[in-house]
Design an enzyme around this catalytic site. Sequence first.
Site, PDB file in Angstrom:
ATOM      1  CG  ASP A 428     -17.176  30.819 -12.665  1.00 54.15           C
ATOM      2  OD1 ASP A 428     -16.644  31.516 -13.533  1.00 54.15           O
ATOM      3  OD2 ASP A 428     -18.067  29.984 -12.913  1.00 54.15           O
ATOM      4  CG  ASP A 621     -20.463  26.480 -12.166  1.00 52.85           C
ATOM      5  OD1 ASP A 621     -19.500  27.110 -12.640  1.00 52.85           O
ATOM      6  OD2 ASP A 621     -21.589  26.477 -12.679  1.00 52.85           O
ATOM      7  CG  ASP A 625     -14.821  27.557 -12.416  1.00 56.22           C
ATOM      8  OD1 ASP A 625     -14.195  28.516 -12.907  1.00 56.22           O
ATOM      9  OD2 ASP A 625     -16.064  27.499 -12.392  1.00 56.22           O
TER      10      ASP A 625
END
Length: 749
Positions: A428, A621, A625
């Site tokens: 990410d 995080d 996700d």
Amino acid sequence: MNREGSRGTGAQDLFIVEGMFCAACAASLEHRLGRLPGVADVAVDLAASAALLCWEPGAADPNAAQRLIGDMGYLARRPDETARSDTRTDPARALRFDLVIALFFGMWTMLPTVVLYLDAAPDPAAAHGLAWAAALLSLPVVLIAGRPFYGMALATLRAGAPGIDALVSFGVLGAIALSAVSLAQGGAAVYFEVAVALITLQLLARLIDLRLARAGRDAMARLLDLAPARVLRLAPDGSTALLSVSAIEVGDLLVIDPGETLALDGELVRGAGAVDRHLLTGESRPVIVTPGAQLHAGEIVVDGTLQLRVTAAAGARRIDRLGRQIRTLLMRKPGWQRGIDTLARHFLVLASLAAALGAILAVLGGADLATAGTRALAVFVIACPCALSLAAPLTALCAARRAAEAGMLLRDLRSLTSASRIDLLFVDKTGTLTLGRPQVAAVHPVAELGRGEVLALAARAESRSRHPLGLALVEAARAAGQTSWPEPATRIRAATGGGVVLEEEGGTLRVGNADWLRTEGIVCPALPDSELTRVWVARGDRVLGAIDLDDPLRPGAAEAIGELAARGIEVILLSGDATGPVARVADRLGIRGEARCSPEDKVARIEAAQARGAVTAFVGDGLNDGPALAAADLGIAVEDALDAARTASAVTLVRGAVERVPALLDLTRLAHRVLRQNLVGAIAYNALAVPAALLGWVHPAVAAVAMAASSMTVVLNAQRVRAPQCGQGTRGAPVASRVRRVTPLSPNG
């Protein structure tokens, strides 16, 4: 559940299962559910406390599955149902109590037993008395500490899926029966210590297993915590009432003020404002919403008062679907774990056959029935897979302890089996590769003002802003010593989608983007192009300057990407953010990037790579996700990650983010080697010891010692797991020369 998914194409049912306390419970329940008519595939996972059933088309019967789970001694509920009020006693607490009893009374049981083994009793009467002492001292262990095994043994035997519980129970029963016969005949050949050893070692294995599993026990509850429990409902007569989310129905109108988090999905019917969607989509900048926009629970209103018509009540929201998806993805088991589960289900039959064979061989060799029974007990005890039960959870526990010392929390065994062969790492952006906090990168005065004055004016206007960019301007001004903020009576208002307006004596101060200023009749002068986010400052109709803001890379992120590339691991950036910010970060790191990826898109990318045979990892995080972290072979949540991300991941980094991944891979690879050694050693022990017991070379007491010794070998070998120091790993050329540069992808790939 296998990575390939269900063999069938019918419906799926997910149940939260309460009451499991060991892997054997899960294995037996999975086996029994798999025998239900119409079940195409099934997975029961202790860590997720859940059972996932995939049905053949048209054959779904969730009520039958729920009844069967109840018949086996567990409680089953849907993910969107609240937990039962009659929650059971904490299994870990009960196991700790049983283990204390087993260790205390087991220690005293060994004292008279050792005297008997050494034949140190002065006469037969004294030996008989010592045998009775061993019997009495072992009673608390057998009657109290062993209760969990007996109850589960009965349940699994009735269900036709006996596991290690039944094996332990039969071993204890055999040791007690032979000892009772000996005592009744006035002898001293007793085996109470064998029963004590079986119970104690299995309690230890269960407690370790449970401790590992509880770290990520309730993903759904953590997801629901993101949304508030109460909302303000607007009645048709214009009155408002603060109600529980569960009381809201589809079609109700809600009022959401700035700073509040949406509790339900809905359509915006009145008002306009900016919404922070980074929890759900990963977008780093708030999104402007107008009537007709679809909003979701978990999004935060940055500015503007909104009226929302509910389109999805509790249980049907997007975060509810994400929670179910996370639990479903967590059901997948490594192939080797399924092999151990299958082996455990057949151990009772195999051990019983081996014990019967030992007794038959003894009788054929001319032994009496007592000797035959002793040999059968020795075979049964030595075949008990205590070392096999301890091998995986104990190695994982040691790895988890070493990792925790290095600031890394290991949640389950996937981290030990997958990390040794990762070849594709998805990451990410916001908060993972970048700090996730905009910072002032440059100030461009266009009038006679200095840089500090331009920054101070922008901070004055943004002093009450909750917008991330406004907070960054205020923080930069404070760091520069600028602390002159407007009084509370000063008029500050937000301009939806543009910026803020400050009305003060010196004139109207505006801070915002160029497009908005243009609509206000202010033309921004030409400045060199920048990929950074640019904010303009104007007083009246005069532009005073511009400020560029950036979300900088995390310290060490570039070095870590280079380290991973040097190991042959390809890194791909998957982000829900816009194309520009994603392309900028990807270009800095020389990796491939995909923008505007929804949580579902991320899962699709990962599963597509897995279908090609790639072993994947994902680092993230946020709530957005969570499904990707669960879908990847190795999910890694970084520091400051949401609880939802931590729950879905196999590993949580307490300190740092992507820069810690190389050290994590070093640790998990070592742990995987130790785990493999422990499993091979435990199987080899049974392969060598059982034939020896069959031939009568092993006394039951020696079998108990051998069983304990094999378990101790597993314990000692597990201690070899050590956490590497940060920064260790491949060394070589500078990062820039090791990273393969690829043009960032468009949102469509």
